[in-house]
Design a protein around this motif. Structure first.
Motif, PDB file in Angstrom:
ATOM      1  N   THR A  86       2.219   3.999   9.304  1.00  0.00           N
ATOM      2  CA  THR A  86       1.714   2.984   9.877  1.00  0.00           C
ATOM      3  C   THR A  86       2.345   2.025  11.453  1.00  0.00           C
ATOM      4  O   THR A  86       2.014   1.777  12.119  1.00  0.00           O
ATOM      5  CB  THR A  86       0.663   3.075   9.961  1.00  0.00           C
ATOM      6  N   LYS A 101       2.134   2.306   2.960  1.00  0.00           N
ATOM      7  CA  LYS A 101       1.683   3.205   4.143  1.00  0.00           C
ATOM      8  C   LYS A 101       2.578   2.532   4.845  1.00  0.00           C
ATOM      9  O   LYS A 101       2.089   1.723   5.815  1.00  0.00           O
ATOM     10  CB  LYS A 101       0.529   2.970   4.556  1.00  0.00           C
ATOM     11  N   THR A 161       1.369  -0.952  -0.004  1.00  0.00           N
ATOM     12  CA  THR A 161      -0.243  -0.104   0.470  1.00  0.00           C
ATOM     13  C   THR A 161       1.129   1.163  -0.225  1.00  0.00           C
ATOM     14  O   THR A 161       0.481   2.123   0.254  1.00  0.00           O
ATOM     15  CB  THR A 161      -0.989  -0.201   1.146  1.00  0.00           C
ATOM     16  N   TRP A 176     -10.112  -2.008   1.298  1.00  0.00           N
ATOM     17  CA  TRP A 176     -10.423  -1.527   2.770  1.00  0.00           C
ATOM     18  C   TRP A 176      -8.735  -1.361   3.717  1.00  0.00           C
ATOM     19  O   TRP A 176      -8.605  -1.600   4.750  1.00  0.00           O
ATOM     20  CB  TRP A 176     -10.317  -3.453   3.721  1.00  0.00           C
ATOM     21  N   GLU A 177      -8.154  -0.835   2.469  1.00  0.00           N
ATOM     22  CA  GLU A 177      -6.590  -0.666   3.011  1.00  0.00           C
ATOM     23  C   GLU A 177      -6.480   0.423   3.787  1.00  0.00           C
ATOM     24  O   GLU A 177      -5.781   0.621   4.262  1.00  0.00           O
ATOM     25  CB  GLU A 177      -6.206   0.185   1.425  1.00  0.00           C
ATOM     26  N   ASN A 178      -7.679   1.483   4.233  1.00  0.00           N
ATOM     27  CA  ASN A 178      -7.960   2.771   5.090  1.00  0.00           C
ATOM     28  C   ASN A 178      -7.770   1.899   6.349  1.00  0.00           C
ATOM     29  O   ASN A 178      -7.207   2.495   7.251  1.00  0.00           O
ATOM     30  CB  ASN A 178      -8.712   3.530   4.895  1.00  0.00           C
ATOM     31  N   GLU A 179      -8.435   0.776   6.695  1.00  0.00           N
ATOM     32  CA  GLU A 179      -9.272   0.285   7.415  1.00  0.00           C
ATOM     33  C   GLU A 179      -7.496  -0.940   8.152  1.00  0.00           C
ATOM     34  O   GLU A 179      -7.594  -0.920   9.666  1.00  0.00           O
ATOM     35  CB  GLU A 179     -10.454  -0.647   7.520  1.00  0.00           C
ATOM     36  N   LYS A 217      -7.903  -2.951  -1.870  1.00  0.00           N
ATOM     37  CA  LYS A 217      -8.095  -1.430  -2.366  1.00  0.00           C
ATOM     38  C   LYS A 217      -9.518  -1.503  -1.607  1.00  0.00           C
ATOM     39  O   LYS A 217      -9.464   0.019  -1.361  1.00  0.00           O
ATOM     40  CB  LYS A 217      -8.585  -1.659  -3.937  1.00  0.00           C
ATOM     41  N   ALA A 247      -5.133   1.570   9.362  1.00  0.00           N
ATOM     42  CA  ALA A 247      -4.716   2.171  10.716  1.00  0.00           C
ATOM     43  C   ALA A 247      -4.074   1.971  11.941  1.00  0.00           C
ATOM     44  O   ALA A 247      -3.862   0.594  11.872  1.00  0.00           O
ATOM     45  CB  ALA A 247      -6.314   1.831  11.323  1.00  0.00           C
TER      46      ALA A 247
END
Length: 321
Positions: A72, A69, A67, A197-200, A195, A203
């Motif tokens: 995090t 990210k 991702t 549920w990436e943010n969840e 794609k 987190a």
């Protein structure tokens, strides 16, 4: 149906490893107050009680690579350590980190360190050093772990937990940082969309330091809900527990719909509760009122006679762990 073992993780084997390691390392104890097997070890050094803990972020690092990210992960690394420190009543004081990379990763490293700093400031602890290594042939991608040190004035080990005590649950940010081998299998098998549920999924783990330390004089124990989920409450007490858990966030329902059995969900994931607090009836309202300043708090059950952990899920299914 997909279980954790289908992703290559055998929780029973891990428990066997933990028991074996705890038995062997106990031969080194001299000043140890709490050894391997609790949330953190505690050692007495000239009358000062020091708590120590080491943990990593696990295979969530692989989703960070997918991702992009990475910040995090730094927060997660701090959280996984300081949340276990406060679970024995320790105030986190210092952290050292370990980052191993397959090759130079300038941008990724910058995000990891920024996350580490962000998490440390939230936990009001200091990063006093660490190790960064490039190890091609040993590491595929990267890995990150931390060690944390805390000072203990009021050990909270659950020794005085008894039937009739109240159990409070503090809301999680979601999955936090365990169970990701199972999640990746669902993604790779096309049963869960990264794609969508990436943010969840990315987190960061919630840090509970201020919450727990703020009620330390009014609680009997705290339990960080991570790998093995609610089975780790056995670290707190051998008495029975009656838990009625609230409805979790949507990501947990989506994972279950992807093929994970309902009972397996409660053996692997935190199901919306990231920290559990044990307190007496005398202090329950005071503790709850303080914790509600930060986020949702649920009165999820009581300590009971016997030895079973009984969970009533949000679907009103009764599970015996």
């Amino acid at each position: 149906m997909v279980k954790y073992s289908d992703s290559g993780v055998d929780l029973n084997k891990l428990k066997d490893y933990h028991a074996y390691i705890s038995k062997i390392v106990s031969s080194t104890y001299k000043n140890t107050i709490v050894g391997a097997g609790h949330y953190s070890g505690i050692i007495d050094i000239n009358g000062v009680k020091i708590a120590l803990h080491t943990d990593g972020v696990g295979t969530k690092t692989l989703l960070a690579s997918r991702t992009g990210k990475y910040e995090t992960i730094g927060i997660d690394c701090v959280a996984m350590n300081v949340n276990d420190l406060v679970s024995v009543g320790a105030k986190p004081m210092a952290i050292v980190d370990y980052i191993a990379m397959e090759k130079p990763m300038d941008k990724e490293l910058d995000q990891l360190i920024r996350g580490l700093v962000k998490g440390s400031k939230e936990a009001e602890t200091e990063i006093v050093g660490g190790e960064t290594a490039i190890m091609p042939g040993v590491i595929n991608g990267f890995d990150m772990a931390c060690s944390a040190l805390g000072v203990v004035n009021q050990p909270k080990l659950g020794n005085d937990v008894k039937p009739g005590d109240y159990i409070l649950g503090l809301r999680s940010n979601g999955i936090h940082a365990n169970g990701y081998s199972l999640i990746r299998k669902l993604i790779d098998d096309g049963k869960l969309s990264l794609k969508d549920w990436e943010n969840e999924l990315m987190a960061p783990t919630r840090i509970y330091v201020k919450e727990v330390l703020g009620v330390l004089d009014k609680i009997k124990a705290a339990a960080h809900i991570t790998g093995g989920s609610f089975t780790k409450l056995r670290r707190i007490t051998k008495y029975g527990l009656e838990l009625h858990l609230p409805e979790p966030q949507e990501i947990f329902k989506e994972i279950e719909k992807a093929g994970v059995p309902h009972d397996e969900m409660y053996k692997v994931f935190n199901m919306g509760i990231g920290m559990i607090i044990f307190t007496s009836q005398e202090y329950m309202e005071d503790v709850k009122n303080f914790l509600e300043k930060y986020d949702e708090v649920f009165e999820i059950g009581k300590v009971i006679e016997g030895s079973s952990i009984n969970i009533i899920t949000y679907k009103n299914v009764i599970l015996h762990l």
